[in-house]
Write a protein that holds these residues in place. Sequence first.
Motif, mmCIF file in Angstrom:
data_model
loop_
_atom_site.group_PDB
_atom_site.id
_atom_site.type_symbol
_atom_site.label_atom_id
_atom_site.label_comp_id
_atom_site.label_asym_id
_atom_site.label_seq_id
_atom_site.Cartn_x
_atom_site.Cartn_y
_atom_site.Cartn_z
ATOM 1 N N PHE A 216 1.096 -1.156 0.114
ATOM 2 C CA PHE A 216 0.148 0.057 0.020
ATOM 3 C C PHE A 216 0.978 1.463 -0.021
ATOM 4 N N ILE A 217 0.738 2.108 -0.915
ATOM 5 C CA ILE A 217 1.535 3.548 -1.177
ATOM 6 C C ILE A 217 0.395 4.450 -1.066
ATOM 7 N N GLU A 218 0.732 5.677 -0.178
ATOM 8 C CA GLU A 218 -0.424 6.402 0.269
ATOM 9 C C GLU A 218 -0.899 7.205 -1.027
ATOM 10 N N ASN A 219 -1.924 7.570 -1.333
ATOM 11 C CA ASN A 219 -2.344 8.315 -2.398
ATOM 12 C C ASN A 219 -2.576 7.380 -3.764
ATOM 13 N N LYS A 220 -2.389 6.075 -3.610
ATOM 14 C CA LYS A 220 -2.120 5.299 -4.867
ATOM 15 C C LYS A 220 -3.407 4.451 -4.991
ATOM 16 N N TYR A 221 -3.428 3.778 -6.414
ATOM 17 C CA TYR A 221 -4.727 2.700 -6.375
ATOM 18 C C TYR A 221 -4.285 1.375 -6.363
ATOM 19 N N LYS B 256 -15.597 3.527 3.383
ATOM 20 C CA LYS B 256 -14.160 3.476 3.703
ATOM 21 C C LYS B 256 -13.798 2.213 4.707
ATOM 22 N N VAL B 257 -12.820 1.638 4.436
ATOM 23 C CA VAL B 257 -12.179 0.159 5.243
ATOM 24 C C VAL B 257 -11.035 0.463 5.889
ATOM 25 N N GLU C 199 -10.299 3.503 0.566
ATOM 26 C CA GLU C 199 -11.630 3.823 0.093
ATOM 27 C C GLU C 199 -12.086 2.674 -1.193
ATOM 28 N N ILE C 200 -13.184 1.998 -1.246
ATOM 29 C CA ILE C 200 -13.469 1.181 -2.184
ATOM 30 C C ILE C 200 -13.993 1.859 -3.541
ATOM 31 N N LEU C 201 -13.719 2.001 -4.682
ATOM 32 C CA LEU C 201 -14.031 2.837 -5.454
ATOM 33 C C LEU C 201 -14.837 1.886 -6.710
ATOM 34 N N LYS C 202 -14.299 0.872 -6.983
ATOM 35 C CA LYS C 202 -15.227 0.058 -7.994
ATOM 36 C C LYS C 202 -14.878 -1.172 -7.865
ATOM 37 N N HIS C 203 -15.387 -2.294 -8.821
ATOM 38 C CA HIS C 203 -15.367 -3.471 -9.178
ATOM 39 C C HIS C 203 -15.228 -3.637 -10.598
#
Length: 106
Positions: free
Chosen positions: A15-20, A34-35, A64-68
């Motif tokens: 996990f990198i901050e502000n990345k997807y 938000k999880v 934050e979950i954006l999409k599937h």
Amino acid sequence: MIYAIANIRGIQFKFIENKYLYIPFNCDMVLGTKVVFDQVLFFYKNGLVQIGSPFLETIQIKVEILKHVKGNKIIIFKKKRRKGYKVKRGFKPKFTKLKVMNFVEK
């Protein structure tokens, strides 16, 4: 640069901050929510390293979950020589797209 390595359903992700980040599909995750992940194995911030045994109790990752989404098609092709046997099948794996919001230090 701030990053962490965490365990999600038995798989380790960076996990990198502000990345997807794309993880295998999880139907329990609702879009837009938000999880918080708390099974953090490794944390790096400004040259300081923290390693958990097995997990760090003081670090949490808020996403934050954006999409599937569906990934690229994977083709499975089976063949046996000189037997006339050929089978071509494929599928598109499902992923959940996350955005890393921040790292919470207790």
